[in-house]
Motif scaffolding. Structure first.
Motif, PDB file in Angstrom:
ATOM      1  N   GLY A  45      44.368  61.463  73.574  1.00 14.19           N
ATOM      2  CA  GLY A  45      43.284  62.076  72.832  1.00 14.19           C
ATOM      3  C   GLY A  45      42.036  61.227  72.775  1.00 14.19           C
ATOM      4  O   GLY A  45      40.925  61.703  73.009  1.00 14.19           O
ATOM      5  N   TYR A  46      42.201  59.921  72.479  1.00 19.39           N
ATOM      6  CA  TYR A  46      41.018  59.065  72.372  1.00 19.39           C
ATOM      7  C   TYR A  46      40.319  58.915  73.707  1.00 19.39           C
ATOM      8  O   TYR A  46      39.097  58.844  73.777  1.00 19.39           O
ATOM      9  CB  TYR A  46      41.380  57.694  71.790  1.00 19.39           C
ATOM     10  N   LYS A  49      38.286  62.115  74.380  1.00 18.26           N
ATOM     11  CA  LYS A  49      37.073  62.142  73.546  1.00 18.26           C
ATOM     12  C   LYS A  49      36.031  61.164  74.077  1.00 18.26           C
ATOM     13  O   LYS A  49      34.839  61.467  74.123  1.00 18.26           O
ATOM     14  CB  LYS A  49      37.428  61.838  72.095  1.00 18.26           C
ATOM     15  N   TRP A  50      36.476  59.976  74.471  1.00 18.63           N
ATOM     16  CA  TRP A  50      35.556  58.983  75.024  1.00 18.63           C
ATOM     17  C   TRP A  50      34.905  59.526  76.292  1.00 18.63           C
ATOM     18  O   TRP A  50      33.689  59.424  76.470  1.00 18.63           O
ATOM     19  CB  TRP A  50      36.295  57.677  75.319  1.00 18.63           C
ATOM     20  N   ARG A  53      32.133  61.888  75.700  1.00 20.39           N
ATOM     21  CA  ARG A  53      30.890  61.272  75.212  1.00 20.39           C
ATOM     22  C   ARG A  53      30.200  60.431  76.276  1.00 20.39           C
ATOM     23  O   ARG A  53      29.070  59.991  76.081  1.00 20.39           O
ATOM     24  CB  ARG A  53      31.189  60.396  73.988  1.00 20.39           C
TER      25      ARG A  53
END
Length: 80
Positions: A45-46, A49-50, A53
């Motif tokens: 997940g992280y 998301k990274w 962005r």
């Protein structure tokens, strides 16, 4: 009490999971997604998301890959 912690990575490919452990407890999970019969896609997940962005540093996943990953998570919630 000891100052040392025990860390490890366990590959549970048969369950579709790569897990990080600290002192016997799961501290993080990365999920394998099977796409076209190939369990080559790893998703955290992280990381997703990274990547969202930072499109200049990470290629965007195709809508088909994102949809397939979401479908697998819905079908197998224990992999979250």
């Amino acid at each position: 009490m000891s100052d040392k912690s025990e860390y490890g990575i366990r590959d549970h490919r048969e369950k579709g999971l790569l897990e990080a452990h600290e002192n016997g407890e799961v501290t993080g999970r990365i999920t394998y997604f099977v796409l076209d019969d190939d369990p080559a896609a790893l998703v955290a997940g992280y990381a997703a998301k990274w990547a969202g962005r930072h499109p200049d540093e990470a290629p965007a996943a195709s809508p088909e890959v994102v949809a397939a990953a979401r479908e697998q998570l819905e079908a197998e919630p224990h992999r979250r």
